[in-house]
Design a protein around this motif. Structure first.
Motif: not given
Lengths: 323, 292
Positions: A204-213
């Motif tokens: 979840t962390y990496y999905k949200v991170l990629a999404f935000s960037i």
């Protein structure tokens, strides 16, 4: 380990070689524009190319590298465009801080849509992001403060240098992110979510991170486009625009940054040349799209990167990769 | 109370249009796991075919409806054959992009063929209306609801009582196993597209009759909304699509009657996001655990 590091932009040498190529390209195009060899119409196409590079590379981080199928990228660009426009045109803020705030606002939007929806997969995520883009559009149409459906005028604040360096920075930041530990985690999520989770990756962390960037840079592109074409309206950020960006990414190759750049340049040129026949343009465009999907579904570059060593610039990677 | 019933009737008419389109989405998704974005444009083509059959060929309401459904059934099969079948083995993203590509193609080919401006649709059904205890029901609304019910009953019959329907259910359940049992999978998928597209065409005809205007881009919004309806009911589930369409139609009419008509589309999408967050498998769906 050497095999893993074989991607372009990974080595220090190759990194500076790319920056050098970027600067030379800037100098050449800049001179051509200054001397009027690239006329003002062609210059607009070049501007659009820079913007498309930012949008495509940032969407590629979400779709290509992290494997999250998002088709609402223009929604984030809309957030960036409108926030920056309100800040400069209504609150008289200088352009640069407005750009930063706009980018952050888009990133927050990415976070807000990302956290609840990233539990969804594939088609469902796609349709949710599509819905998100539509909701943004409806809100903007109903907001009289920013002109509603008629749109609003913005100051012209940018020039070729702004756009080019924004694109360059986007590419450098995302390329470095993709080749970092975080980027490899994102790729692991793309390849197999369950397996990645088993390996201790916080999916979840990496999905949200990629999404935000991705959203952040889409916001930058939105803000820049608003201040380049000095007029914004909600329909400029609809489904068709999201789809255009997606097409660039898929055409270039999901998971290839150089592919996205190539896709942005090629598709902007195709669009520009077909400009005079807007209806035929879309028919030809959609046919090309279907044909590409049938005959080359992995896109022009696949997941491969174009490397400078391929044209004799820079040393070959394997000579340099020894620790 | 009468206002409420009035809105209920209006919602039922709009909802049956959504339900008819949603059926095509849900059947195609159920069988090949593809969001057929071009479905909304097949709906548009259906409306136009009926328009020309009615105004140029003077075929009357039923004749135009049947011609339009037949034409769209063929169109659906052709789309599947040339755009989707070559991609059956490739990634979902490639298939989805192809679907969007086909959708853009139909829209823009439509603009070239008939022009971008909206046309008035002939009122194929008598424009009388009847009054039942303060509630006004037009003959058109009755026609829409009756037609939808008839088509849905026929669909249920085909899916549950015929050999082809059995084949459809088998392929949707497990395409490979169905093939091993001697079912012609390609033919079954073509048949699914034919039925789904014919239903979309019928929806297009009654949409045109109800809103009395059509244009080449008219399929986009109803198409997306019907997809929402399909997700609402549980995608891949036929009764789910019917109920989902009706519920969405009711909610939209309600939002509109409360004076927020400009926000109608946003409410539909917000509803979609909400459903996906709370119960992603839809109202009628069962949760299936992912196996590794």
């Amino acid at each position: 380990m050497q095999e893993k590091k074989r991607g372009a932009l990974a080595g220090r040498w190759s990194f500076w070689a790319w920056i050098g190529v970027g600067l030379v390209l800037y100098a050449i195009i800049g001179l051509l524009i200054d001397n009027g060899i690239i006329d003002s119409y062609m210059a607009l196409i070049v501007y659009q190319m820079c913007l498309n590079v930012i949008l495509a590379v940032s969407l590629n981080l979400i779709n290509g590298f992290t494997g999250q199928f998002s088709i609402g990228h223009a929604g984030f660009a809309a957030v960036g465009a409108y926030v920056s426009a309100v800040l400069t045109a209504k609150m008289q803020l200088p352009f640069f801080p407005a750009l930063i705030i706009a980018a952050l606002a888009a990133a927050v939007a990415g976070l807000l849509i990302g956290i609840p929806t990233l539990r969804l997969k594939g088609d469902y995520l796609a349709i949710t992001t599509l819905g998100f883009g539509q909701i943004i559009q409806v809100i903007l149409i109903n907001l009289q403060y920013v002109g509603g459906a008629a749109g609003m005028t913005v100051h012209k604040e940018t020039n070729f240098t702004w756009l080019y360096f924004a694109a360059l920075i986007t590419v450098v930041v995302i390329a470095n992110f993709v080749h970092s530990r975080h980027g490899r985690a994102c790729i692991a999520v793309r390849e197999n979510e369950v397996a990645a989770e088993m390996m201790g990756i916080n999916v979840t962390y990496y999905k949200v991170l990629a999404f935000s960037i991705g959203a952040l840079f889409a916001g930058v592109a939105g803000a820049l486009s608003a201040h380049t074409f000095y007029f914004i309206k909600p329909t400029s950020y609809g489904f068709l625009q999201s789809f255009n960006i997606l097409v660039i990414v898929v055409l270039g190759g999901l998971g290839s940054i150089t592919g996205s750049i190539l896709g942005a340049v090629v598709l902007t040129l195709i669009t520009a040349f077909l400009q005079d026949y807007p209806q035929w343009q879309m028919v030809i465009y959609s046919l090309i799209l279907v044909l590409i999907m049938i005959f080359r579904p992995q896109g022009l570059m696949g997941t491969k990167e174009f490397r400078l060593s391929a044209i004799g610039l820079g040393r070959r990677r394997d000579e340099h990769a020894a620790p | 109370m009468t206002t409420f019933i009035q809105q209920l009737v209006n919602g039922l008419s709009v909802g049956s249009i959504y339900a008819l389109i949603a059926l095509g989405y849900t059947m195609v998704y159920g069988i090949i796991k593809l969001i057929n974005f071009a479905h909304g444009d097949v709906f548009m083509v259906g409306a136009f075919v009926a328009y020309f059959s009615y105004t140029v060929l003077h075929l009357g309401f039923l004749g135009s409806l049947i011609v339009s459904m037949a034409a769209c059934a063929v169109l659906g099969v052709v789309i599947e054959r040339f755009a989707y079948r070559p991609l059956r083995k490739s990634t979902r993203i490639a298939a989805l992009i192809t679907a969007i590509g086909v959708s853009l193609f139909l829209e823009n080919a439509g603009i070239i063929a008939v022009g971008a401006q909206a046309r008035g649709y002939p009122s194929m059904l008598p424009s009388r209306s009847i009054n039942v205890g303060g509630v006004t029901i037009s003959v058109q609304q009755i026609g829409i609801i009756v037609l939808s019910v008839v088509l849905m009953v026929i669909l249920q019959y085909i899916v549950h009582r015929t050999k082809m329907g059995k084949a459809m259910r088998a392929v949707a359940y497990d395409a490979e196993a169905a093939q091993l049992m001697g079912i012609d999978v390609d033919r079954t998928i073509s048949f699914t597209f034919a039925i789904g597209s014919a239903l979309a065409a019928a929806a297009g005809v009654i949409y045109g009759a109800y809103y009395s205007a059509i244009d080449p881009l008219m399929g986009i919004m109803p198409g997306l909304k019907a997809f929402i309806a399909a997700v609402l009911g549980g995608i891949g589930i036929i009764p789910g699509a019917m109920v989902g369409g009706l519920v969405l139609g009711m909610i939209e009419t309600l939002v509109q009657s409360l004076g927020f008509s400009l926000w109608r589309d946003a409410v539909a999408f917000a509803l979609l996001i909400l459903i996906l967050l709370i119960k992603p498998e839809g109202l009628f769906g069962k949760h299936a655990r992912e196996k590794v």
